[in-house]
Structure formats: structure tokens, C-alpha cells
Design a protein around this motif. Structure first.
Motif, PDB file in Angstrom:
ATOM      1  N   UNK A  35       0.833  -1.191   0.000  1.00  0.00           N
ATOM      2  CA  UNK A  35       0.000   0.000   0.000  1.00  0.00           C
ATOM      3  C   UNK A  35       0.879   1.256   0.000  1.00  0.00           C
ATOM      4  N   UNK A  36       1.976   1.229   0.736  1.00  0.00           N
ATOM      5  CA  UNK A  36       2.883   2.387   0.731  1.00  0.00           C
ATOM      6  C   UNK A  36       3.470   2.627  -0.661  1.00  0.00           C
ATOM      7  N   UNK A  37       3.767   1.557  -1.389  1.00  0.00           N
ATOM      8  CA  UNK A  37       4.234   1.708  -2.774  1.00  0.00           C
ATOM      9  C   UNK A  37       3.129   2.367  -3.605  1.00  0.00           C
ATOM     10  N   UNK A  38       1.905   1.903  -3.427  1.00  0.00           N
ATOM     11  CA  UNK A  38       0.757   2.490  -4.132  1.00  0.00           C
ATOM     12  C   UNK A  38       0.659   3.985  -3.824  1.00  0.00           C
ATOM     13  N   UNK A  72       1.158  10.083  -8.868  1.00  0.00           N
ATOM     14  CA  UNK A  72       1.837  11.324  -8.509  1.00  0.00           C
ATOM     15  C   UNK A  72       1.203  12.060  -7.332  1.00  0.00           C
ATOM     16  N   UNK A  73      -0.103  11.885  -7.131  1.00  0.00           N
ATOM     17  CA  UNK A  73      -0.774  12.589  -6.043  1.00  0.00           C
ATOM     18  C   UNK A  73      -1.242  11.696  -4.920  1.00  0.00           C
ATOM     19  N   UNK A  74      -0.808  10.450  -4.896  1.00  0.00           N
ATOM     20  CA  UNK A  74      -1.207   9.530  -3.841  1.00  0.00           C
ATOM     21  C   UNK A  74      -2.490   8.780  -4.172  1.00  0.00           C
ATOM     22  N   UNK A  75      -2.996   8.098  -3.195  1.00  0.00           N
ATOM     23  CA  UNK A  75      -4.103   7.159  -3.343  1.00  0.00           C
ATOM     24  C   UNK A  75      -5.396   7.843  -3.790  1.00  0.00           C
TER      25      UNK A  75
END
Length: 195
Positions: free
Chosen positions: A90-93, A99-102
Motif C-alpha cells: 500500500x505504501x508503494x501504491x 503522482x498525487x497519492x491514493x
């Protein structure tokens, strides 16, 4: 995959990246046309409406998420190792994929009080994610790593809380200790669940 399907997939990949940066509400056919160097009418032929574009983007994001998080998690050994893999993926995601996160965190904030198809789709995604976390924790119980009386729903809720806290700490607050705090929180959660 046909050429039309390939084109639509490429469009949606760009839409996922855009939604990550600007959110779903700001994602428009015009903005996507500019990013993909396609005509608005060509994109409109694919999606018919802004809402259809948003829903298709969310679905494509779920496909990405499955490849980045779900499959690698299921490929890791059952038990605590799988819990750690789930969190690490999930941290990789959150940090490397978009570019802007989840987009699911972003969408949850945008649509939490807005009834309609987007909110319904986000709720389904979040419930599926919570159930997946519960199943990973349940496997850790079955392996003897976690205690038999572990409240799986509470474990999933707490893990999701760490995810939201990390997103908030890094994206909004730019807190350089967010990752350290998040890892410490994960270890505390795992320790509280151990057999």
C-alpha cells in the motif's frame, strides 16, 4: 485487446494519474483531452458524461491497485509476513504509483457526503478493501501468528486508520516523520494482535 480497447485503457491510465493529482471532481473530459492530446468529442464518444468518466477512472484505478497491492500481498507467505507485505505494498501504491497519492483516499474525502454512483462505488471499494485486510489478518490467526480472539474488524479499521494518517501526514502536512510514525503504528498494531 482491440485497438479501441487499448486506446480507452491508455486514456483511463492518464485519467487515473490526473485524478490522483486533482481529484475526481476536477477531472474533466476537457482536461483529459488536453493531457492525452485527443479531441473532446473523441473522448466524449468513449465516456458520454463526466460521471461515466469518473466511474471508469475509479474502475481502472481498482485494476491498478489489484496489480500493485492485492496480487503481491497474496503471493507472500501467510501470517504476519503477509500483513507486512500488504502494508508495504500500500505504501508503494501511495508513494510511487501515483503522482498525487491514493485516489481512493482522495475520492473518499471528496464524496463522503455526496450521495450518488461515485460515492456508492467508493463505498464498495472501501468495504472490499476492509474485507481483504480482515482476510489477511484471519490468515495470520489461522497460522498462529495472531491470537484466536482477535477482532478482525477492529484490526482492519486500525490499519486503515494508519493508512489515512500517513496520507494526511505526508500529503497535507508534509511531515518528514510520517513514515516513521506509520511504521511504528504498524508494529504496535501487530504486537497487540500477536498470539
Amino acid at each position: 485487446m482491440s485497438k479501441g480497447q487499448q486506446t480507452k485503457t491508455a486514456i483511463l491510465d492518464e485519467a487515473v494519474r490526473l485524478a490522483s493529482r486533482v481529484g475526481f471532481n476536477a477531472l474533466t473530459i476537457g482536461q483529459l483531452a488536453e493531457a492525452t492530446e485527443m479531441s473532446k468529442s473523441g473522448l466524449f464518444a468513449h465516456f458520454k458524461s463526466k460521471e461515466a468518466l469518473q466511474l471508469a477512472t475509479l474502475d481502472r484505478g481498482r485494476e491498478w491497485f489489484t496489480g500493485v497491492v492485492i496480487r503481491p500481498t497474496l503471493a507472500s507467505p501467510r501470517g504476519i509476513a503477509r500483513v507486512r507485505t500488504l502494508f508495504d505494498r500500500w505504501l508503494v501504491w501511495e508513494t510511487e504509483t501515483l503522482p498525487g497519492g491514493c485516489i481512493f483516499v482522495t475520492g473518499s474525502i471528496e464524496y463522503d457526503d455526496q450521495p450518488g454512483p461515485m460515492r456508492d462505488a467508493l463505498v464498495r471499494n472501501q468495504r472490499d478493501w476492509a474485507e481483504f485486510i480482515e482476510s489477511v489478518a484471519s490468515a495470520a490467526v489461522n497460522e498462529g501468528d495472531f491470537r484466536a480472539d482477535l477482532d478482525l474488524q477492529q484490526f482492519a479499521f486500525s490499519l486503515q486508520g494508519l493508512i489515512y494518517a500517513y496520507h494526511h501526514g505526508t500529503r497535507l502536512l508534509r511531515d518528514p516523520k510520517s513514515l516513521e510514525h506509520t511504521h511504528r503504528g504498524l508494529e504496535l498494531l501487530i504486537d497487540s494482535a500477536k498470539a
